[in-house]
Write an enzyme that holds these catalytic residues in place. Structure first.
Site, PDB file in Angstrom:
ATOM      1  N   ASP A 110      38.508  94.366  65.961  1.00 40.35           N
ATOM      2  CA  ASP A 110      38.141  95.218  67.304  1.00 40.35           C
ATOM      3  C   ASP A 110      37.638  96.217  66.785  1.00 40.35           C
ATOM      4  O   ASP A 110      37.460  97.736  67.305  1.00 40.35           O
ATOM      5  CB  ASP A 110      39.207  94.749  68.010  1.00 40.35           C
ATOM      6  CG  ASP A 110      39.341  93.888  69.257  1.00 40.35           C
ATOM      7  OD1 ASP A 110      38.796  92.523  69.010  1.00 40.35           O
ATOM      8  OD2 ASP A 110      40.042  94.059  70.648  1.00 40.35           O
ATOM      9  N   LYS A 141      36.486  87.362  72.218  1.00 41.98           N
ATOM     10  CA  LYS A 141      37.476  87.547  72.938  1.00 41.98           C
ATOM     11  C   LYS A 141      37.138  88.104  73.976  1.00 41.98           C
ATOM     12  O   LYS A 141      37.297  89.570  74.209  1.00 41.98           O
ATOM     13  CB  LYS A 141      38.568  87.156  71.737  1.00 41.98           C
ATOM     14  CG  LYS A 141      38.902  88.546  71.606  1.00 41.98           C
ATOM     15  CD  LYS A 141      40.231  88.881  70.742  1.00 41.98           C
ATOM     16  CE  LYS A 141      39.775  90.746  70.227  1.00 41.98           C
ATOM     17  NZ  LYS A 141      41.014  91.355  71.333  1.00 41.98           N
ATOM     18  N   LYS A 177      43.645  90.589  74.602  1.00 37.21           N
ATOM     19  CA  LYS A 177      44.007  90.984  73.551  1.00 37.21           C
ATOM     20  C   LYS A 177      44.453  90.317  72.330  1.00 37.21           C
ATOM     21  O   LYS A 177      44.045  91.164  71.347  1.00 37.21           O
ATOM     22  CB  LYS A 177      45.290  91.516  74.194  1.00 37.21           C
ATOM     23  CG  LYS A 177      45.503  92.085  75.133  1.00 37.21           C
ATOM     24  CD  LYS A 177      44.803  93.789  75.115  1.00 37.21           C
ATOM     25  CE  LYS A 177      45.319  94.931  76.438  1.00 37.21           C
ATOM     26  NZ  LYS A 177      44.298  94.281  77.636  1.00 37.21           N
ATOM     27  N   VAL A 203      42.366  98.205  64.957  1.00 39.14           N
ATOM     28  CA  VAL A 203      42.823  98.077  66.076  1.00 39.14           C
ATOM     29  C   VAL A 203      43.188  97.411  67.460  1.00 39.14           C
ATOM     30  O   VAL A 203      42.211  96.540  68.070  1.00 39.14           O
ATOM     31  CB  VAL A 203      41.332  99.725  66.722  1.00 39.14           C
ATOM     32  CG1 VAL A 203      41.971 100.378  65.395  1.00 39.14           C
ATOM     33  CG2 VAL A 203      40.373  99.360  66.949  1.00 39.14           C
ATOM     34  N   THR A 204      43.482  97.990  68.424  1.00 42.02           N
ATOM     35  CA  THR A 204      45.387  98.501  68.357  1.00 42.02           C
ATOM     36  C   THR A 204      45.854  97.938  68.000  1.00 42.02           C
ATOM     37  O   THR A 204      46.638  97.042  67.672  1.00 42.02           O
ATOM     38  CB  THR A 204      45.144  99.557  69.296  1.00 42.02           C
ATOM     39  OG1 THR A 204      45.538  98.784  70.333  1.00 42.02           O
ATOM     40  CG2 THR A 204      43.919 100.777  69.992  1.00 42.02           C
ATOM     41  N   CYS A 243      46.248  94.740  70.124  1.00 45.39           N
ATOM     42  CA  CYS A 243      45.328  94.016  69.922  1.00 45.39           C
ATOM     43  C   CYS A 243      45.768  92.853  68.515  1.00 45.39           C
ATOM     44  O   CYS A 243      45.193  92.449  68.631  1.00 45.39           O
ATOM     45  CB  CYS A 243      43.828  93.730  69.896  1.00 45.39           C
ATOM     46  SG  CYS A 243      42.982  93.806  71.630  1.00 45.39           S
ATOM     47  N   GLN A 251      63.440  92.188  61.300  1.00 40.08           N
ATOM     48  CA  GLN A 251      63.970  90.759  61.505  1.00 40.08           C
ATOM     49  C   GLN A 251      63.952  90.276  60.248  1.00 40.08           C
ATOM     50  O   GLN A 251      63.506  88.660  60.672  1.00 40.08           O
ATOM     51  CB  GLN A 251      64.155  90.221  62.770  1.00 40.08           C
ATOM     52  CG  GLN A 251      65.312  91.525  63.566  1.00 40.08           C
ATOM     53  CD  GLN A 251      64.913  90.874  65.187  1.00 40.08           C
ATOM     54  OE1 GLN A 251      65.798  89.566  65.259  1.00 40.08           O
ATOM     55  NE2 GLN A 251      63.503  91.374  65.088  1.00 40.08           N
TER      56      GLN A 251
HETATM   57  N1  TIU Z   1      41.249  95.982  70.445  1.00 33.39           N
HETATM   58  C1  TIU Z   1      42.495  96.183  71.571  1.00 33.39           C
HETATM   59  O1  TIU Z   1      43.307  96.628  71.063  1.00 33.39           O
HETATM   60  N2  TIU Z   1      42.245  96.979  72.503  1.00 33.39           N
HETATM   61  C2  TIU Z   1      42.892  97.865  74.012  1.00 33.39           C
HETATM   62  O2  TIU Z   1      42.452  97.487  74.716  1.00 33.39           O
HETATM   63  N3  TIU Z   1      43.613  98.814  72.848  1.00 33.39           N
HETATM   64  C3  TIU Z   1      43.925  99.938  73.961  1.00 33.39           C
HETATM   65  O3  TIU Z   1      45.150 100.501  72.685  1.00 33.39           O
HETATM   66  N4  TIU Z   1      44.107 100.101  74.600  1.00 33.39           N
END
Ligand code: TIU
Length: 220
Positions: free
Chosen positions: A24, A129, A132, A157-158, A162, A202
């Site tokens: 993303d 997609k 997430k 990210v993030t 995701c 772990q």
């Molecule tokens: N790609 C992804 O992480 N989608 C999100 O909505 N992330 C947020 O941190 N909001």
């Protein structure tokens, strides 16, 4: 096998069976005016990893290993977007609303594009997609099977949303995972730190973690 010094133990992978998944790195999350900023976030934190992600992508391309990109987004009629996802929070712009980069989080809109610095090249797989996780409601699982991939390296990210969701999906499916810690970022530094730590906890319950330099040195 190539062995990378990693946390909590060295990460060994067979070249030829490894792929990079870049999650993303799209304008909606990384550029001002997109979904990320509409949620009240400072996108400059995320922009800081762009050179590292570019270097990681270049390494995979140089070695001839697959690079797979993902984009989070929805169909124009939002039929693949749960109403709860649209309602969630109090963003200044909701999913589907018109923003400075087109409709927020809608496939094909300018904001849904991967940032030019990290643009896919001819032949690289791009996974659209709705969720997430990159395995949910996509062809990713079938694509990896077709390519004979057993090991996955993650960036993007993030970290706690995701990236972590996709790593957990991959882990459940039997893929051996490595997160490149300086090629992932969150709007919330403490969430990134907690995620990196819980992934490797772990005995690598989700996967191993290493900086790009460790991978680069191991590959040389
Ligand atoms: N790609 C992804 O992480 N989608 C999100 O909505 N992330 C947020 O941190 N909001």
């Amino acid at each position: 096998m190539i062995t990378v010094p990693a946390d909590p133990f060295p990460y060994a992978f067979p070249p030829g069976k490894v792929a990079l998944i870049v999650i993303d790195m799209q304008r909606d999350f990384v550029e001002p005016g997109g979904f990320g900023e509409s949620l009240g976030n400072d996108v400059s934190l995320l922009r800081a990893i762009i050179p590292t992600v570019a270097e990681l992508i270049a390494l995979f391309r140089r070695e001839g290993w697959p690079v797979i990109h993902t984009r989070e987004g929805h169909l124009a009629d939002l039929s693949d977007c749960p109403p709860s996802k649209i309602r969630r929070g109090k963003p200044s712009l909701r999913i589907g609303d018109a923003g400075p980069m087109g409709r927020i989080m809608v496939r094909g809109e300018p904001g849904n594009a991967i940032i030019p610095e990290l643009a896919p090249i001819e032949g690289e797989i791009v996974i659209d997609k709705p969720g997430k996780g990159a395995f949910y409601a996509t062809s990713l699982g079938a694509d990896l099977e077709r390519l004979g991939i057993t090991h996955l390296v993650f960036a993007g990210v993030t970290t706690e949303v995701c990236v972590q969701t996709t790593m957990r999906e991959a882990n459940d499916r039997g893929y051996d995972c490595l997160l490149i810690e300086d090629a992932t970022e969150s709007y919330f530094p403490s969430y990134k730190a907690a995620t990196v730590s819980m992934i490797a906890a772990q005995g690598a319950i989700v996967g191993c973690v290493a900086p790009l330099a460790a991978l680069s040195t191991a590959v040389e």
